[in-house]
Design an enzyme around this catalytic site. Structure first.
Site, PDB file in Angstrom:
ATOM      1  N   TYR A 138      -3.995  -0.165   3.156  1.00  0.00           N
ATOM      2  CA  TYR A 138      -4.469   1.314   3.984  1.00  0.00           C
ATOM      3  C   TYR A 138      -3.494   1.741   4.740  1.00  0.00           C
ATOM      4  O   TYR A 138      -3.723   2.325   5.663  1.00  0.00           O
ATOM      5  CB  TYR A 138      -5.830   0.972   4.388  1.00  0.00           C
ATOM      6  CG  TYR A 138      -6.756   0.002   3.788  1.00  0.00           C
ATOM      7  CD1 TYR A 138      -6.913   0.231   2.345  1.00  0.00           C
ATOM      8  CD2 TYR A 138      -7.245  -1.095   4.388  1.00  0.00           C
ATOM      9  CE1 TYR A 138      -7.873  -0.709   1.846  1.00  0.00           C
ATOM     10  CE2 TYR A 138      -8.075  -1.928   3.655  1.00  0.00           C
ATOM     11  CZ  TYR A 138      -8.523  -1.784   2.444  1.00  0.00           C
ATOM     12  OH  TYR A 138      -9.255  -2.573   1.850  1.00  0.00           O
ATOM     13  N   HIS A 139      -2.072   1.949   4.552  1.00  0.00           N
ATOM     14  CA  HIS A 139      -1.209   2.393   5.580  1.00  0.00           C
ATOM     15  C   HIS A 139      -0.408   3.439   4.579  1.00  0.00           C
ATOM     16  O   HIS A 139       0.953   3.152   4.886  1.00  0.00           O
ATOM     17  CB  HIS A 139      -0.196   1.201   6.190  1.00  0.00           C
ATOM     18  CG  HIS A 139      -0.964   0.277   6.730  1.00  0.00           C
ATOM     19  ND1 HIS A 139      -0.886  -0.941   7.204  1.00  0.00           N
ATOM     20  CD2 HIS A 139      -2.434   0.422   7.262  1.00  0.00           C
ATOM     21  CE1 HIS A 139      -1.684  -1.669   7.584  1.00  0.00           C
ATOM     22  NE2 HIS A 139      -2.650  -0.793   7.900  1.00  0.00           N
TER      23      HIS A 139
END
Length: 577
Positions: A473-474
């Site tokens: 999730y980056h």
């Protein structure tokens, strides 16, 4: 309706920017957010992230998917993104990580003047209200509440001891300039006061305390941006859909995109700004050719090992796990502590695959529950999991359009594990992670290893990686900052070739930092607000960060109200406009 600034996206960048700009009562700011107000109990209760992450149902979450990934055996990856005020800071694990100091020095060496670690550190401190107090590396008076975990589980401490048994040094502060080591993460969580133990999203830190009592700040939730309006090479406003109506929000000074690594490039392309070939494919007139829009997508590809355990007091499916949660609710409401206050990813480590490296190249997240396919595949009972991710992948993907409809999801292609070096590094990381999870300190907790118990060879382990790896999730980089032909914004985040248009979110990062991306995004927005308001603010912020006795007190906080507050009147209708 007319404002000085129109900001699109109420996530970490947009919430911070809107609050900072509207500190000047002479400036009228409009913040546009497609989702809700980000005040609900699932946001405020840290453990509520488990209900939002999966996107089943979609609660405060865009729940995007990637195109099929050849490096992941043709699977579609899953990309949860926050859809409410606070954005992904409202649904994440709350981990406060800045990255490695050299990441920012790399940005400056690559042509992003003024982005060295020495330049950005005062802004991290200016944003931060750290429970541990003021120091050379931390701020104590900023809006973003940074806390030691309220009630870490004993198993998380056992993970840290296990890492130490495998040669990883203990590190109780990943943000003090020395990142390598294992420890418990600090989190963006309220510490003390009426909201002790609640999540401190960017909206809770910056926006919620002021949005209902600043007449110069208009926040429009449930409002979808359609396109940026241009007059030649100058941005003049934003067309939005609110309910069944199309409205125009005019910007006297600037339009600022804060939609994140997926939605900001999408909106630029929908507005006719981007690669002419991509725009032509969807029948969009080219108003400004900028080929780097949507390119340079980078993300942390990640693999999970999970074990069953007989340990009690952990999150889990089944009667015992449900009992733990129900029992924990009154404790959290009364004291802010207990199981409801957990970020789930309580422990972690930054490790080097070779002692000759100047900085860690892998990150571990230790989770106090069984995690499988982003909590979309459920397992009964109790367990623990650990993530390993490649911090600076070589692979590059892109964000394009599926069609010209603003309501459609963007086309996301991270090209995970398309680079052989990324595959080799992740394999080494998974093997090191497995060594730690099999160390003596975790023996009392460790029972069955899911999926990989009998996997022995590198070839077998790589097959499992390709079968189950995905994002942690980056995503960043799709409107990258720089001076080269593929850069989208300059070092002050202004879109190349278009006046009065900036991008302020993780998409401007030219390269992925070595860690979680929420704190760096807030830092970026703090800097942007200062540039937009003038140089006096910068001098004050540096002074605030370095001289704790002169730092301003954080803004007064108010309890989150249930339900959406009535919208303030538009700026054009106010007597002070």
């Amino acid at each position: 309706m007319e404002f000085d600034y129109v900001i699109v996206g109420g996530g970490s960048g947009g919430a911070t920017l809107a609050a900072r700009l509207s500190e000047d009562p002479a400036v009228h700011v409009c913040l546009v957010e497609a989702g809700g107000d980000g005040r609900g109990v699932l946001v405020r209760a840290p453990a509520g992230a488990a209900a939002m992450l999966s996107g089943r149902p979609r609660i405060n979450n865009y729940a995007y998917q990637t195109v099929p990934q050849p490096g992941l055996n043709g699977r579609r990856g899953y990309q949860p993104r926050g859809r409410c005020l606070g954005g992904s800071s409202a649904i994440n694990a709350m981990l406060y990580v800045r990255g490695h100091p050299s990441d920012y020095d790399d940005w400056e060496r690559a042509g992003c003047a003024g982005w060295s670690y020495a330049d950005v550190l005062p802004w991290f401190k200016h944003a931060e209200g750290n429970q541990r107090g003021e120091s050379a590396m931390h701020g104590a008076h900023g809006p973003l509440q940074v806390s030691d975990q309220q009630s870490p589980r004993e198993i998380s401490e056992a993970f840290v001891r296990a890492a130490m048994e495998c040669g990883v040094p203990r590190n109780d502060d990943f943000n003090d300039g020395v990142q390598e080591g294992a420890g418990l993460y600090q989190v963006t969580q309220f510490h003390g006061g009426d909201r002790n133990g609640e999540r401190c999203s960017a909206a809770a830190a910056y926006l919620h305390p002021v949005m209902n009592n600043r007449p110069n700040l208009t926040v429009l939730t449930g409002t979808q941006a359609q396109r940026v309006l241009l007059d030649g090479r100058r941005a003049t406003g934003v067309e939005v859909r609110r309910g069944g109506n199309i409205d125009t929000l005019h910007a006297r000074r600037e339009v600022v995109l804060c939609g994140g690594a997926f939605n900001s490039p999408q909106l630029l392309m929908l507005s006719g700004i981007g690669d002419p070939e991509e725009l032509g494919r969807h029948g969009i007139a080219v108003l400004h050719a900028l080929p780097g829009v949507g390119r340079n997508l980078q993300d942390h590809v990640d693999f999970i090992l999970s074990y069953r355990t007989s340990a009690k007091g952990l999150p889990g499916l089944g009667p015992a796990g449900l009992f733990n949660f129900v029992k924990a609710i009154p404790e959290w409401r009364r004291t802010g502590k207990g199981l409801i206050s957990t970020p789930f990813a309580e422990g972690g480590a930054f490790i080097k695959t070779s002692p000759e490296l100047r900085r860690p190249d892998l990150q571990l997240h230790f989770v106090i529950s069984l995690v499988d396919d982003h909590a979309r595949k459920l397992h009964g009972g109790f367990g623990f999991s650990c993530h390993a991710c490649v911090l600076r992948p070589n692979g590059r993907g892109d964000v394009r359009l599926n069609d010209a409809d603003p309501a459609s999801a963007p086309r996301i292609d991270p090209r995970f594990l398309s680079d052989a070096q990324d595959v080799a590094l992740l394999l080494r990381g998974v093997k090191k992670m497995r060594e730690i999870l099999r160390a003596p300190a975790l023996a009392p907790y460790r029972h069955e290893e899911l999926y990989t118990a009998n996997v022995q060879t590198d070839e077998e382990l790589e097959r499992h990686i390709r079968a189950r790896a995905d994002t942690i999730y980056h995503p960043v980089g799709t409107c990258k900052m720089g001076t080269d032909a593929m850069a989208v914004v300059d070092a002050k985040l202004r879109v190349h070739g278009i006046a009065n248009l900036r991008v302020v979110d993780a998409s401007v990062m030219p390269t992925l930092i070595g860690g979680n991306t929420n704190a760096p995004t807030i830092m970026i927005a703090e800097r942007a607000a200062d540039w937009m308001r003038g140089p006096i603010t910068f001098d004050r912020a540096v002074q605030d960060a370095r001289e704790p006795a002169k730092s301003p007190a954080p803004p007064a906080r108010q309890a989150a109200a249930a339900g959406a507050a009535p919208l303030p009147a538009p700026a054009a209708a106010r007597s002070d406009t």
